[in-house]
Design an enzyme around this catalytic site. Sequence first.
Site, PDB file in Angstrom:
ATOM      1  N   PHE A  18     -11.739  -1.751   5.185  1.00 17.26           N
ATOM      2  CA  PHE A  18     -10.734  -0.981   5.922  1.00 17.26           C
ATOM      3  C   PHE A  18     -10.710  -1.374   7.407  1.00 17.26           C
ATOM      4  CE2 PHE A  18      -9.358   3.006   3.465  1.00 17.26           C
ATOM      5  CZ  PHE A  18      -9.348   2.322   2.264  1.00 17.26           C
ATOM      6  N   ASP A  49       0.846  -1.184   0.000  1.00 14.15           N
ATOM      7  CA  ASP A  49       0.000   0.000   0.000  1.00 14.15           C
ATOM      8  C   ASP A  49       0.891   1.248   0.000  1.00 14.15           C
ATOM      9  OD1 ASP A  49      -2.351   1.386   0.032  1.00 14.15           O
ATOM     10  OD2 ASP A  49      -2.800   1.051   2.140  1.00 14.15           O
ATOM     11  N   GLU A 101      -6.836   4.941  -8.314  1.00 10.52           N
ATOM     12  CA  GLU A 101      -8.104   5.461  -7.794  1.00 10.52           C
ATOM     13  C   GLU A 101      -8.674   6.613  -8.610  1.00 10.52           C
ATOM     14  OE1 GLU A 101     -10.016   6.303  -3.394  1.00 10.52           O
ATOM     15  OE2 GLU A 101      -8.121   5.250  -3.702  1.00 10.52           O
ATOM     16  N   THR A 157     -13.128   0.527  -2.724  1.00 12.52           N
ATOM     17  CA  THR A 157     -12.392   0.935  -1.537  1.00 12.52           C
ATOM     18  C   THR A 157     -13.302   1.692  -0.572  1.00 12.52           C
ATOM     19  OG1 THR A 157     -10.352   2.030  -0.811  1.00 12.52           O
ATOM     20  CG2 THR A 157     -11.590   3.096  -2.577  1.00 12.52           C
ATOM     21  N   LYS A 177      -9.959   1.847  -8.845  1.00 10.57           N
ATOM     22  CA  LYS A 177     -10.471   1.976  -7.483  1.00 10.57           C
ATOM     23  C   LYS A 177     -11.589   3.023  -7.432  1.00 10.57           C
ATOM     24  CE  LYS A 177      -7.774   1.943  -3.838  1.00 10.57           C
ATOM     25  NZ  LYS A 177      -6.667   2.350  -2.928  1.00 10.57           N
TER      26      LYS A 177
END
Length: 307
Positions: free
Chosen positions: A171, A17, A89, A149, A125
């Site tokens: 998350f 990440d 994203e 996400t 994303k």
Amino acid sequence: MTSKLEQLKQFTTVVCDTGDLEAISRLKPVDATTNPSLLLKASAIAHYGDILRHSVDLSKGDLGLACDQFSVAVGCGILKAIPGRISTEVDARLSFDEDALWAKANQLIELYDKAGVGRDRVLIKLASTWEGIRTAERLEKAGIQTNLTLLFSFAQAAACADAGVFLISPFVGRIYDWYRKNTGLDYTGAEDPGVQSVTRIYNYYKANGIKTVVMGASFRTLSQIEELAGCDRLTISPELLQKLDEDQGPLERKLVPGATGEPRQSIDEAQFRWASNEDAMATEKLAEGIRQFARDQEKLEAVLAAL
């Protein structure tokens, strides 16, 4: 004994990440993910100076396009260092506009295509809003795979399964943060609400033959990672990956297909919005996450504007 990182890689695909190429080259994940916050951090790394300037030159004054150019350039660089895929994203400010999300996602794919990168190496994303999930459904049908996400609730996960989403990123750490702040308790091990959320989703997917990949994200502690060992994928910061690499202790697989899961359920828009309304944690963390990514997108645009 091998490190916990090497043990984890035996039953979970490890994803990094970060936008830091040096860390990716050192830790050797299969896949990597970026987001506006990570790209903002990357913009401060000297290695990316020329790429930032080139992104501005290509955009002809369009700061949104310059951000996309930079995001794709970072992604292309990362893909040279990993065997798998990069998650890129879409602008979080579009999270409630299905048509705008669709257009931006296709623009990112076109930029990768121009750079010689096929869609088989890219995941788009999107925030797990109702509009984001509907956009993902359209993209999947068009052959563009997605990573949903900012996912905090079972309702979001169920809706993503209905939409045929390729991958979700629940998350863990941000769920833990909310419960710790609101209860004053410091959760550990299997009692961690973030761990419980991902475990529930994983078991639900496996029990019902749902092919959507579960990729736990946003970790605060090694304990959270260890409790989710066996999850399809885990996306982990370089700092925590390094700690796993340095730890020579045993690592037990915790998640395995075949555990009891809830019966399959379909969720429509009204049910989705009601479930979201009833889940204060998920509502607050989704909104907070979108705001945070939006502010970091704006800061990145300011960096590009100053060049």
